[in-house]
Design a protein around this motif. Structure first.
Motif, short mmCIF file in Angstrom:
data_model
loop_
_atom_site.label_atom_id
_atom_site.label_comp_id
_atom_site.label_asym_id
_atom_site.label_seq_id
_atom_site.Cartn_x
_atom_site.Cartn_y
_atom_site.Cartn_z
N PHE A 155 0.83 -1.20 0.00
CA PHE A 155 0.00 0.00 0.00
C PHE A 155 0.87 1.26 0.00
CE2 PHE A 155 -3.75 -2.33 2.23
CZ PHE A 155 -4.04 -2.95 1.03
N ILE A 156 1.96 1.24 0.76
CA ILE A 156 2.87 2.38 0.80
C ILE A 156 3.51 2.60 -0.58
CG2 ILE A 156 5.07 3.20 1.74
CD1 ILE A 156 4.26 1.86 4.39
N VAL A 157 3.94 1.51 -1.21
CA VAL A 157 4.53 1.60 -2.55
C VAL A 157 3.52 2.19 -3.53
CG1 VAL A 157 5.39 0.25 -4.51
CG2 VAL A 157 6.18 -0.26 -2.20
N SER A 158 2.27 1.76 -3.46
CA SER A 158 1.24 2.24 -4.38
C SER A 158 0.94 3.72 -4.19
CB SER A 158 -0.04 1.41 -4.23
OG SER A 158 0.19 0.07 -4.60
N ILE A 159 0.99 4.18 -2.94
CA ILE A 159 0.79 5.61 -2.68
C ILE A 159 1.89 6.42 -3.37
CG2 ILE A 159 0.78 7.41 -0.91
CD1 ILE A 159 -0.41 5.28 1.01
N LYS A 160 3.11 5.97 -3.26
CA LYS A 160 4.23 6.66 -3.93
C LYS A 160 4.07 6.60 -5.45
CE LYS A 160 7.55 5.60 -0.26
NZ LYS A 160 8.80 4.86 0.09
N ASP A 161 3.55 5.48 -5.95
CA ASP A 161 3.39 5.32 -7.40
C ASP A 161 2.41 6.32 -8.00
OD1 ASP A 161 5.19 3.26 -7.56
OD2 ASP A 161 3.70 1.66 -7.54
N THR A 162 1.51 6.88 -7.19
CA THR A 162 0.55 7.85 -7.74
C THR A 162 1.25 9.07 -8.32
OG1 THR A 162 0.24 8.92 -5.58
CG2 THR A 162 -1.28 7.14 -6.15
N SER A 163 2.49 9.32 -7.90
CA SER A 163 3.23 10.47 -8.43
C SER A 163 3.47 10.34 -9.93
CB SER A 163 4.57 10.63 -7.70
OG SER A 163 5.40 9.51 -7.91
N LEU A 164 3.49 9.10 -10.44
CA LEU A 164 3.70 8.89 -11.88
C LEU A 164 2.50 9.34 -12.71
CD1 LEU A 164 5.38 5.35 -11.88
CD2 LEU A 164 6.49 7.54 -12.30
N LEU A 165 1.35 9.49 -12.07
CA LEU A 165 0.14 9.86 -12.81
C LEU A 165 0.18 11.30 -13.29
CD1 LEU A 165 -2.58 8.11 -10.61
CD2 LEU A 165 -1.33 7.21 -12.59
N SER A 166 1.17 12.06 -12.82
CA SER A 166 1.30 13.44 -13.30
C SER A 166 1.61 13.48 -14.80
CB SER A 166 2.42 14.16 -12.53
OG SER A 166 3.68 13.54 -12.75
N VAL A 167 2.16 12.38 -15.34
CA VAL A 167 2.54 12.38 -16.76
C VAL A 167 1.33 12.40 -17.69
CG1 VAL A 167 4.71 11.18 -16.31
CG2 VAL A 167 2.67 9.84 -16.88
N ILE A 168 0.14 12.05 -17.17
CA ILE A 168 -1.06 12.11 -18.01
C ILE A 168 -1.97 13.28 -17.61
CG2 ILE A 168 -1.03 9.68 -18.66
CD1 ILE A 168 -3.16 9.15 -16.52
N GLY A 169 -1.39 14.21 -16.86
CA GLY A 169 -2.10 15.46 -16.59
C GLY A 169 -3.02 15.46 -15.40
N ILE A 170 -2.96 14.44 -14.55
CA ILE A 170 -3.78 14.45 -13.34
C ILE A 170 -3.17 15.44 -12.36
CG2 ILE A 170 -4.66 13.11 -11.39
CD1 ILE A 170 -4.61 10.65 -13.16
N ASN A 171 -3.96 16.37 -11.88
CA ASN A 171 -3.44 17.39 -10.97
C ASN A 171 -3.33 16.88 -9.54
OD1 ASN A 171 -3.04 19.45 -12.85
ND2 ASN A 171 -5.18 20.07 -12.75
N GLU A 172 -2.64 15.72 -9.41
CA GLU A 172 -2.38 15.22 -8.07
C GLU A 172 -1.22 16.02 -7.48
OE1 GLU A 172 0.82 13.14 -8.00
OE2 GLU A 172 0.74 14.35 -9.81
N LEU A 173 -0.68 15.56 -6.39
CA LEU A 173 0.29 16.35 -5.64
C LEU A 173 1.53 16.71 -6.45
CD1 LEU A 173 1.10 17.67 -3.03
CD2 LEU A 173 1.80 15.43 -2.14
N THR A 174 2.12 15.72 -7.13
CA THR A 174 3.34 15.98 -7.91
C THR A 174 3.08 16.95 -9.06
OG1 THR A 174 4.19 13.77 -7.38
CG2 THR A 174 5.18 14.90 -9.27
#
Length: 218
Positions: free
Chosen positions: A154-173
């Motif tokens: 679960f911790i690894v998956s939370i960190k992996d969400t940072s990769l979603l910035s490459v498709i324009g999701i305005n998440e934290l990264t």
């Protein structure tokens, strides 16, 4: 020159909004991943060769390709092939769910096969079906052994969400990148982004540890 404190204060509303999107993706993706992992894990230890093959192919494909490629495939590849549109957030949730699901599947498989086979045979001799034996005897014991591995995934998956910035999701990264492009204060912004990630992961980790202690002590 604007002070570092003022830069951070100005950036906080957008960063917190991005953190909420990250949290939303995690809260939706991880339960889905858990269900996927449970189903494919059970398929992997079933007596059906077809089910084992399907589960093995899924796990091998996901674990054998980078998450970034999977994100691009689900956001660009599938829509282009089927001539449909998948919202970026939906594609991100699908990517995280499928990716984490493959690793959770292996956690389930390893946990189940770690239980002595004699327990399955003993339960079957008492008249329990294979499904009831798995649900009432094997899984409860196996999950106790799997909890630390679940927390780590679960911790690894939370960190992996940072990769979603490459498709324009305005998440934290992505929020951090947008702010830096306008004020060029990378040190302050990336520092705050790192702190927010740490707070999210630390809070969830502590919560998971409490659950782990209570569950494994039963």
């Amino acid at each position: 020159m604007t002070s570092s404190l003022q830069v951070i204060l100005d950036a906080m509303p957008m960063l917190l909004k991005g953190a909420l999107i990250t949290f939303k993706i995690v809260v939706i993706s991880l339960p889905i991943a858990f269900v996927i992992g449970l189903l494919t894990g059970l398929m992997n230890v079933s007596s059906s060769k077809i089910l084992r093959t399907i589960a093995t192919l899924y796990v091998d494909i996901i674990r054998g390709t980078p998450l970034l490629v999977q994100v691009f495939f689900e956001y660009f590849g599938i829509p282009a092939f089927f001539d449909i549109r998948i919202p970026a957030e939906t594609a991100g949730i699908i990517a995280i769910s499928l990716n984490a699901g493959a690793y959770i599947s292996e956690i389930f498989r390893a946990g189940i096969i770690s239980i002595n086979k004699g327990q399955m045979e003993a339960a079957r001799s008492l008249g329990l079906s294979k499904w009831l034996t798995m649900r009432l005897v094997i899984l409860p014991q196996a999950i106790r052994r799997m909890v630390p591995a679940f927390v780590n995934q679960f911790i690894v998956s939370i960190k992996d969400t940072s990769l979603l910035s490459v498709i324009g999701i305005n998440e934290l990264t992505q929020s951090g990148e947008i702010i830096i492009s306008s004020n060029y204060r990378a040190f302050e912004i990336w520092g705050v982004v790192g702190i927010i990630y740490f707070i999210i992961i630390y809070a969830l980790s502590r919560l998971a540890r409490v659950f782990e202690r209570r569950y494994t002590s039963q």
